[in-house]
Design a protein around this motif. Structure first.
Motif, mmCIF file in Angstrom:
data_model
loop_
_atom_site.group_PDB
_atom_site.id
_atom_site.type_symbol
_atom_site.label_atom_id
_atom_site.label_comp_id
_atom_site.label_asym_id
_atom_site.label_seq_id
_atom_site.Cartn_x
_atom_site.Cartn_y
_atom_site.Cartn_z
ATOM 1 N N THR A 201 -26.273 36.020 19.809
ATOM 2 C CA THR A 201 -26.224 34.219 20.100
ATOM 3 C C THR A 201 -27.618 34.152 20.720
ATOM 4 N N GLN A 202 -28.457 34.857 21.282
ATOM 5 C CA GLN A 202 -29.704 34.548 21.697
ATOM 6 C C GLN A 202 -30.807 34.204 20.742
ATOM 7 N N LEU A 203 -30.176 34.375 19.336
ATOM 8 C CA LEU A 203 -31.146 33.937 18.073
ATOM 9 C C LEU A 203 -30.531 32.835 17.747
ATOM 10 N N MET A 204 -29.882 31.828 18.173
ATOM 11 C CA MET A 204 -29.462 30.587 17.812
ATOM 12 C C MET A 204 -30.523 29.890 17.061
ATOM 13 N N GLY A 205 -30.180 29.366 15.792
ATOM 14 C CA GLY A 205 -30.749 28.760 14.776
ATOM 15 C C GLY A 205 -31.381 29.607 13.709
ATOM 16 N N VAL A 206 -31.343 30.954 13.940
ATOM 17 C CA VAL A 206 -31.630 31.763 12.698
ATOM 18 C C VAL A 206 -30.522 31.886 11.800
ATOM 19 N N SER A 207 -30.943 31.934 10.389
ATOM 20 C CA SER A 207 -30.041 31.952 9.434
ATOM 21 C C SER A 207 -30.571 32.938 8.271
ATOM 22 N N VAL A 208 -29.519 33.404 7.360
ATOM 23 C CA VAL A 208 -29.660 34.198 6.411
ATOM 24 C C VAL A 208 -29.165 33.370 5.069
ATOM 25 N N PRO A 209 -29.536 33.659 3.787
ATOM 26 C CA PRO A 209 -29.147 32.727 2.708
ATOM 27 C C PRO A 209 -27.892 33.486 2.049
ATOM 28 N N ALA A 210 -27.539 34.783 2.065
ATOM 29 C CA ALA A 210 -26.638 35.216 1.307
ATOM 30 C C ALA A 210 -25.861 36.467 2.039
ATOM 31 N N ALA A 211 -25.214 36.116 3.252
ATOM 32 C CA ALA A 211 -24.650 37.011 3.916
ATOM 33 C C ALA A 211 -22.858 37.102 3.464
ATOM 34 N N VAL A 212 -22.237 38.258 3.519
ATOM 35 C CA VAL A 212 -21.117 38.442 3.178
ATOM 36 C C VAL A 212 -20.292 38.584 4.482
ATOM 37 N N VAL A 213 -19.270 38.151 4.759
ATOM 38 C CA VAL A 213 -18.338 38.247 6.014
ATOM 39 C C VAL A 213 -17.052 38.506 5.453
ATOM 40 N N LYS A 214 -16.517 39.604 6.197
ATOM 41 C CA LYS A 214 -15.244 40.381 6.029
ATOM 42 C C LYS A 214 -14.536 40.304 7.426
ATOM 43 N N ILE A 215 -13.104 40.156 7.427
ATOM 44 C CA ILE A 215 -12.396 40.312 8.330
ATOM 45 C C ILE A 215 -11.663 41.558 8.731
ATOM 46 N N GLN A 216 -11.802 42.220 9.509
ATOM 47 C CA GLN A 216 -11.306 43.523 9.437
ATOM 48 C C GLN A 216 -9.679 43.357 9.516
ATOM 49 N N GLY A 217 -9.067 44.326 8.676
ATOM 50 C CA GLY A 217 -7.786 44.246 8.692
ATOM 51 C C GLY A 217 -6.903 43.492 7.770
ATOM 52 N N THR A 218 -7.824 42.819 6.928
ATOM 53 C CA THR A 218 -7.379 41.540 6.047
ATOM 54 C C THR A 218 -8.125 41.710 4.877
ATOM 55 N N ARG A 219 -7.775 40.870 3.996
ATOM 56 C CA ARG A 219 -8.721 40.824 2.476
ATOM 57 C C ARG A 219 -9.535 39.817 2.337
ATOM 58 N N LEU A 220 -9.749 38.976 3.699
ATOM 59 C CA LEU A 220 -10.555 37.822 3.570
ATOM 60 C C LEU A 220 -11.898 38.480 3.464
ATOM 61 N N MET A 221 -12.781 37.701 2.264
ATOM 62 C CA MET A 221 -14.042 37.812 2.506
ATOM 63 C C MET A 221 -14.662 36.822 1.746
ATOM 64 N N GLU A 222 -15.926 36.448 2.181
ATOM 65 C CA GLU A 222 -16.553 35.063 1.675
ATOM 66 C C GLU A 222 -18.021 35.424 1.647
ATOM 67 N N LYS A 223 -18.859 35.007 0.671
ATOM 68 C CA LYS A 223 -20.543 34.987 0.716
ATOM 69 C C LYS A 223 -20.976 33.669 0.688
ATOM 70 N N GLY A 224 -22.208 33.659 1.611
ATOM 71 C CA GLY A 224 -22.924 32.484 1.540
ATOM 72 C C GLY A 224 -23.855 32.415 2.617
ATOM 73 N N PRO A 225 -24.809 31.374 2.995
ATOM 74 C CA PRO A 225 -25.511 31.253 3.793
ATOM 75 C C PRO A 225 -24.849 31.479 5.342
ATOM 76 N N LEU A 226 -25.364 32.083 6.197
ATOM 77 C CA LEU A 226 -24.725 32.106 7.728
ATOM 78 C C LEU A 226 -25.782 32.020 8.725
ATOM 79 N N LEU A 227 -25.438 31.114 9.699
ATOM 80 C CA LEU A 227 -26.065 30.593 10.831
ATOM 81 C C LEU A 227 -25.648 31.052 12.076
ATOM 82 N N ILE A 228 -26.472 31.668 12.805
ATOM 83 C CA ILE A 228 -26.290 31.959 14.278
ATOM 84 C C ILE A 228 -26.470 30.959 15.306
#
Length: 404
Positions: A201-228
């Motif tokens: 969280t010390q890097l607030m404002g930093v972003s990446v263009p194409a991250a993949v987010v998964k939630i452990q123990g579920t089938r949830l998975m999405e791709k897209g820009p991610l912002l800290i």
């Protein structure tokens, strides 16, 4: 036929319903009631004050697939009024729109007031009666008419369109349940992840263009820009995950492990990328030659976190350190404890059950003459203009059919 129509709610769906009603039944007496002193409040603040009017995504089925709740029901609705119709509607009234690379559609002014002014002007032209600070406390059906109760008294109408938006609490739907409607309990959607105590969280404002987010123990998975952010993580990848997982994450009490693939690449692709950097830039300091898609701050944070000497040349990166970098970039893990929703823009999953509404007309199957539009229904979309399109579509249909 009598033609007195009450619209309850002065947001996007309410305004579009009122305007559509007057367009299709010019002699109707249309009164729009807004409980607060602000009209179109969500339109004004949406998209960072730019107003993401709709999305340029092509094809009704493809468009409808962006709704975690309401997808199959909306296909019929979009055949009556879709994103192309929305664009044509605003542009024919002097509002120029533009589509950005990710499909989001905004006014060329980049100012939501342009959309607000267009809707207000149209309502004025059509002589729609707008009442502010007019909270409807109850609706009663008496014969073929509806009696609306206010603090100051009652008013009678032939048709009622409810466009009150989502409610964060079940009690917000109590007055509809009293009419016999069933409501899916509301839970938040489109929220960001809180990660208290995490150094990222010390890097607030930093972003990446194409991250993949998964939630452990579920089938949830999405791709897209991610912002800290200073509280955790946000951006489309996170918001989409929260929308599709709204009920599941609620059941988990917003405590779970988020797996982040920072570049959206497979383990094999990450190894090839880092190996290529070693081959091409053996003498460069590790901190000065980073994988494409990462900022300098984020890259240096990873190196520090992993205990890798950033001043070493790439040629001296050990196999062990390379493996740890691959794991960090491809399967970084963060404990999430809580969520943050933006009060002005909150979106809920839940509302009036769609099986109790005729989506061809937006009329209640329970109470004849009662119609619905917008987020009061159990419909919600992911980020990108989809929630506004659902408001325009359902509002247009409710207004068109309420006096048909």
């Amino acid at each position: 036929m009598n033609n007195r129509v009450a619209i309850i709610g002065g947001g996007a769906a309410g305004f579009f319903a009122a305007i559509s009603c007057k367009m299709h039944a010019p002699n109707a007496r249309v009164v729009l009631y807004e409980k607060s002193v602000k009209l179109l409040a969500k339109v004004k603040v949406s998209g960072g004050g730019r107003c993401n009017v709709t999305n340029g995504c092509q094809g009704i089925s493809t468009f409808a697939a962006h709704y975690p709740r309401g997808e199959k029901h909306l296909k019929k609705a979009f055949s009556q009024f879709n994103a192309s119709d929305t664009i044509e509607w605003f542009e024919s009234r002097g509002v120029q729109l533009k589509e950005e690379a990710d499909g989001r559609v905004f006014p060329v002014t980049d100012d939501s007031q342009t959309i607000v002014d267009c809707l207000l002007n149209e309502a004025r032209k059509l002589r729609i009666d707008i009442q502010l600070s007019a909270a409807v406390q109850a609706i009663q059906k008496e014969g073929n008419a509806f009696k609306l109760r206010f603090k100051e008294g009652t008013e009678q109408f032939d048709r009622v369109i409810v466009a009150t938006g989502g409610s964060p609490k079940p009690e917000g739907f109590g007055w509809l349940e009293s009419l016999g409607h069933q409501v899916e309990p509301p839970v938040p959607s489109l929220f960001t992840f809180n990660m208290p105590g995490q150094s990222i969280t010390q890097l607030m404002g930093v972003s990446v263009p194409a991250a993949v987010v998964k939630i452990q123990g579920t089938r949830l998975m999405e791709k897209g820009p991610l912002l800290i952010t200073h509280w955790g993580m946000s951006g489309p990848a996170i918001l989409k995950t929260s929308a599709w997982g709204a009920r599941l994450l609620h059941e988990m009490n917003y405590k779970f492990i988020a797996h982040i693939n920072w570049l959206g690449l497979s383990e094999t692709e990450l190894r090839e990328m880092l190996g290529q950097i070693q081959t091409d830039h053996p003498k460069k300091k590790i901190k000065n030659q980073m994988p494409l898609g990462l900022t300098q701050r984020l890259w240096e944070h990873f190196l520090t976190t992993l205990g890798i000497d950033e001043d070493k040349p790439w040629a001296e990166l050990s196999k062990k350190s390379l493996n740890r970098l691959v794991e960090k970039l491809g399967n970084d893990q963060y404990p999430v404890n809580g969520k943050t929703t933006f009060k002005e823009e909150f979106v809920t999953a839940g509302g009036v059950k769609l099986g109790e509404v005729n989506l061809n007309t937006m009329e209640s199957r329970v109470v004849e003459g009662l119609f619905f539009a917008g987020e009061v229904l159990d419909i919600d979309g992911i980020t990108g203009g989809f929630n506004f399109q659902a408001a325009w579509t359902t509002g247009y249909i409710a207004g068109k059919h309420c006096l048909a």
